[in-house]
Scaffold this active site. Structure first.
Site, short mmCIF file in Angstrom:
data_model
loop_
_atom_site.label_atom_id
_atom_site.label_comp_id
_atom_site.label_asym_id
_atom_site.label_seq_id
_atom_site.Cartn_x
_atom_site.Cartn_y
_atom_site.Cartn_z
N GLY A 61 6.66 4.70 8.16
CA GLY A 61 5.85 5.91 8.20
C GLY A 61 6.04 6.64 9.51
O GLY A 61 7.09 6.51 10.15
N SER A 62 5.02 7.36 9.91
CA SER A 62 5.17 8.20 11.09
C SER A 62 5.16 7.36 12.38
O SER A 62 4.56 6.28 12.43
CB SER A 62 4.03 9.22 11.14
OG SER A 62 2.79 8.53 11.20
N THR A 63 5.81 7.88 13.39
CA THR A 63 5.88 7.20 14.68
C THR A 63 4.47 7.05 15.26
O THR A 63 4.13 6.03 15.86
CB THR A 63 6.79 7.99 15.62
OG1 THR A 63 8.10 7.99 15.03
CG2 THR A 63 6.87 7.38 17.00
N GLU A 64 3.66 8.07 15.04
CA GLU A 64 2.30 8.06 15.56
C GLU A 64 1.49 6.86 15.01
O GLU A 64 0.89 6.09 15.78
CB GLU A 64 1.66 9.37 15.10
CG GLU A 64 0.38 9.74 15.72
CD GLU A 64 -0.19 10.99 15.01
OE1 GLU A 64 0.44 11.50 14.06
OE2 GLU A 64 -1.29 11.40 15.41
N GLY B 41 2.71 4.26 13.53
CA GLY B 41 3.43 3.04 13.93
C GLY B 41 3.00 2.56 15.30
O GLY B 41 2.77 1.36 15.53
N GLU C 292 9.49 0.94 10.72
CA GLU C 292 10.54 1.92 10.43
C GLU C 292 9.88 3.28 10.58
O GLU C 292 9.06 3.66 9.75
CB GLU C 292 11.04 1.77 8.98
CG GLU C 292 11.67 0.44 8.66
CD GLU C 292 13.14 0.38 9.04
OE1 GLU C 292 13.64 1.32 9.67
OE2 GLU C 292 13.77 -0.63 8.70
N GLU D 23 10.44 15.76 15.14
CA GLU D 23 10.81 15.56 13.74
C GLU D 23 10.06 16.58 12.89
O GLU D 23 8.83 16.65 12.92
CB GLU D 23 10.42 14.15 13.30
CG GLU D 23 10.84 13.86 11.88
CD GLU D 23 10.44 12.46 11.42
OE1 GLU D 23 9.27 12.09 11.58
OE2 GLU D 23 11.32 11.75 10.90
N LYS E 127 0.86 -1.19 0.00
CA LYS E 127 0.00 0.00 0.00
C LYS E 127 0.89 1.23 0.00
O LYS E 127 1.46 1.61 1.01
CB LYS E 127 -0.89 -0.01 1.25
CG LYS E 127 -2.26 0.54 1.04
CD LYS E 127 -2.47 2.03 1.06
CE LYS E 127 -2.09 2.88 2.20
NZ LYS E 127 -1.94 4.30 1.76
N CYS F 79 13.62 10.25 6.94
CA CYS F 79 13.52 9.82 8.34
C CYS F 79 14.86 9.92 9.06
O CYS F 79 14.91 10.20 10.25
CB CYS F 79 13.00 8.40 8.38
SG CYS F 79 13.87 7.32 7.23
P1 NAD Z 1 2.12 8.20 7.72
O1 NAD Z 1 2.35 7.38 8.93
O2 NAD Z 1 1.06 9.20 7.76
O3 NAD Z 1 1.77 7.26 6.48
C1 NAD Z 1 2.59 6.17 6.13
C2 NAD Z 1 1.75 5.15 5.41
O4 NAD Z 1 0.82 4.60 6.33
C3 NAD Z 1 0.93 5.69 4.26
O5 NAD Z 1 0.87 4.74 3.23
C4 NAD Z 1 -0.43 5.88 4.89
O6 NAD Z 1 -1.45 5.85 3.93
C5 NAD Z 1 -0.49 4.69 5.81
N1 NAD Z 1 -1.39 4.81 6.96
C6 NAD Z 1 -1.82 5.92 7.59
N2 NAD Z 1 -2.65 5.61 8.59
C7 NAD Z 1 -2.76 4.26 8.62
C8 NAD Z 1 -3.44 3.33 9.45
N3 NAD Z 1 -4.21 3.72 10.45
N4 NAD Z 1 -3.30 2.01 9.19
C9 NAD Z 1 -2.50 1.58 8.19
N5 NAD Z 1 -1.85 2.41 7.37
C10 NAD Z 1 -1.94 3.74 7.59
O7 NAD Z 1 3.53 8.80 7.36
P2 NAD Z 1 3.92 9.70 6.11
O8 NAD Z 1 3.45 11.07 6.42
O9 NAD Z 1 3.50 9.07 4.84
O10 NAD Z 1 5.50 9.58 6.13
C11 NAD Z 1 6.30 10.40 6.91
C12 NAD Z 1 6.83 9.67 8.11
O11 NAD Z 1 7.47 8.46 7.73
C13 NAD Z 1 7.88 10.44 8.86
O12 NAD Z 1 7.60 10.45 10.24
C14 NAD Z 1 9.17 9.68 8.61
O13 NAD Z 1 10.13 9.81 9.58
C15 NAD Z 1 8.70 8.30 8.43
N6 NAD Z 1 9.63 7.53 7.61
C16 NAD Z 1 10.43 6.61 8.23
C17 NAD Z 1 11.35 5.88 7.50
C18 NAD Z 1 12.23 4.86 8.15
O14 NAD Z 1 12.83 4.06 7.46
N7 NAD Z 1 12.32 4.84 9.44
C19 NAD Z 1 11.43 6.09 6.12
C20 NAD Z 1 10.62 7.03 5.52
C21 NAD Z 1 9.70 7.74 6.30
#
Ligand code: NAD
Length: 517
Positions: A275-278, A280, A297, A428, A222, A331
């Protein structure tokens, strides 16, 4: 339910050239230009900085069970170019039923085809994907820059080649899983539900798919809703590589609906999330007790630590690359500069002079250093944190630069006079904003660097080898770069400590996340 092959979609529209300064190399096939030396064919080649290589369709379906299909309830949304706010395409919005179809297809493919297939056979498919990615690297690079807003120089020279390299690397592991160090006869986990962010859409797709497939799992991927296009082109490449139907499925749509349905689906055995820590943390709570494997991650707040004996020319470039690469939407971005007090003034002075030379603007211009911020919500977040930095007493500075009037833009920004408690030193920002702090001793540098809930990466700049080794041991970060920053390699594991997540991607360790032993 109507099903259509996108290659035959009569609505397909080749979008006209906005900026074809390279008539000679702007051919549309994506295949190598005649007359190039053969060895350059399998280099990732140069992407012409022109969108004429990309045939954008007016709409894109879901990739399920080997075919592009419409979602059951025919819902869709628009993805736009963040540099211009123009709509790029209509994207299918998957619902619960679509997710179910994708997971069922992946489950069948895993049990009947992909799991039982000898590793050496799976390897051939992965090699084929990597080769086609190289051949179509120009399309991939231009599409990535259009959808994400990142400079073409970066998508062309970093994102696309590194994504292909991941497939090459894990293709090599597919028939050697016994030697990966996880014990004899490691088995695939099953169906992987993989959710990725918008900052490195193609690269994150490759980091997720390649090790999972090498290990014999099947996948439902996704992509982030604002950057679906490169994952959909990758799906087309996977089709072109003749992967058995259902081995890879790509579902687009909202995280709160399609993403949530995917990770919650009982047919998903392993969830891999970047994605975001929140989000996650929400996933960790939601999956507790389900028995599903999970790797996360998440975010970061990396310290880039510069000692007084650092090679300064290199360090200045490393600081700039550390935070302004990909507009700081990284990230592991070096968003906190920790500089030894004795050289702080000179470093800040030189940094400002260097930043005055950065070119901000059109992502498809090959001379651009900083592109657009990916989406308006992210731009708001950056603005809010930058305003908080000023309100808390830090001193804000940006080089003079004219930002385009349309699109989502933020000038490169440096904050000095930052205290460790400031929000801009703790949270961040995920944008082109650097917070400068100082230290006197190596111990103080370590204490300040570790003063964060995150632990993804760090950089150390010094000529003293023993200090690098000592610092690497003290810093609570999954990656410590020495006299460099933001270097990636498929052979090397990447991942976080603490709230940056758990599990590793890349290297032999990346296979472990997809194997049951
Ligand atoms: P996000 O958490 O909003 O979204 C990430 C993904 O999760 C998207 O595909 C989104 O559609 C999906 N998503 C959102 N809510 C969901 C839920 N309830 N259930 C399942 N999936 C859901 O993050 P973002 O804004 O897309 O990305 C930015 C964040 O990602 C930053 O905090 C960054 O640090 C982090 N990031 C981390 C790494 C790493 O390797 N550690 C790499 C890239 C980005």
């Amino acid at each position: 339910m109507s099903e259509h092959e996108h290659a035959n979609n009569s609505e397909d529209a080749a979008v006209s050239d906005l900026k074809d300064e390279s008539a000679g190399i702007g051919e549309t096939s994506g295949h190598p230009v005649a007359g190039e030396r053969p060895e350059q064919v399998f280099e990732y080649a140069r992407a012409p900085e022109s969108r004429s290589v990309v045939h954008l369709r007016s709409s894109y379906g879901l990739f399920i069970d080997g075919a592009f299909v419409e979602p059951v309830d025919a819902k869709s949304y628009k993805t736009e170019n963040p540099a211009t706010e123009e709509v790029l395409a209509e994207i299918a919005a998957a619902g619960v039923e679509d997710v179910d179809r994708a997971v069922q297809a992946a489950g069948r493919a895993q049990k009947m085809v992909w799991g039982p297939m000898p590793g050496a056979e799976r390897a051939k498919y992965l090699f084929r994907i990597a080769r086609i990615m190289q051949e179509r690297s120009r399309e991939l690079a231009v599409l990535e820059s259009l959808d994400n807003g990142k400079p073409i120089r970066e998508s062309r020279d970093v994102d696309v080649p590194l994504a292909a390299a991941h497939f090459f690397y894990y293709a090599g592991w597919a028939d050697k899983l016994d030697y990966a160090g996880f014990g004899p006869n490691p088995a695939p986990i099953g169906v992987a539900g993989q959710v990725i962010p918008w900052n490195f859409p193609l690269m994150m797709a490759a980091w997720k798919l390649a090790p999972a497939l090498a290990a014999g799992n099947t996948c439902v991927l996704k992509p982030a809703s604002t950057t679906p296009l490169s994952a959909l082109l990758l799906a087309e490449i996977i089709q072109q590589a003749d992967l058995p139907p259902g081995v890879v499925n790509v579902i687009t749509g909202a995280g709160s609906l399609a993403g949530a349905a995917l990770v919650a689906h009982p047919g998903v055995d392993k969830v891999a999330f970047t994605g975001s820590t929140e989000v996650g943390k929400d996933l960790q709570r939601a999956l507790a007790g389900t028995g599903k494997h999970l790797t996360l991650e998440l975010g970061g707040k990396a310290a880039n630590i510069v000692f007084e004996d650092a090679p300064l020319d290199q360090a200045i470039e490393g600081i700039v690359n550390g935070i302004f690469f990909n507009q700081g939407e990284v990230c592991c971005a070096g968003s906190r500069l920790l500089v030894q007090e004795s050289i702080a003034d000179i470093v800040v002075e030189r940094l400002k002079r260097r930043l005055a030379t950065l070119r901000v603007g059109d992502p498809l211009d090959k001379n651009t250093d900083l592109g657009a911020i990916n989406n308006p919500a992210q731009l708001d977040k950056i603005r809010e944190l930058a305003a908080a930095g000023e309100a808390e007493g830090a001193i804000r500075w940006s080089p003079s630069c004219t930002l385009p009037s349309k699109g989502y833009w933020f000038a490169p920004t440096v904050f000095t006079n930052v205290s460790p408690a400031h929000r801009i030193a703790q949270e961040e920002i995920f944008g082109p904003v650097l917070s400068v702090l100082t230290f006197r001793t190596p111990e103080e540098a370590v204490a300040k660097a570790n003063n964060t809930v995150y632990g993804l990466s760090a950089g150390v700049w010094t000529e003293k080898g023993s200090r690098i080794l000592w610092m690497a041991g003290q810093l609570r970060a999954g990656v410590v770069w020495a006299n460099s920053f933001n270097r990636f390699d498929p052979t090397s594991p990447f991942g976080g400590y603490r709230e940056s997540g758990f599990g590793r991607e890349g290297g032999r360790q990346g296979l472990g996340a997809y194997l049951d032993v």
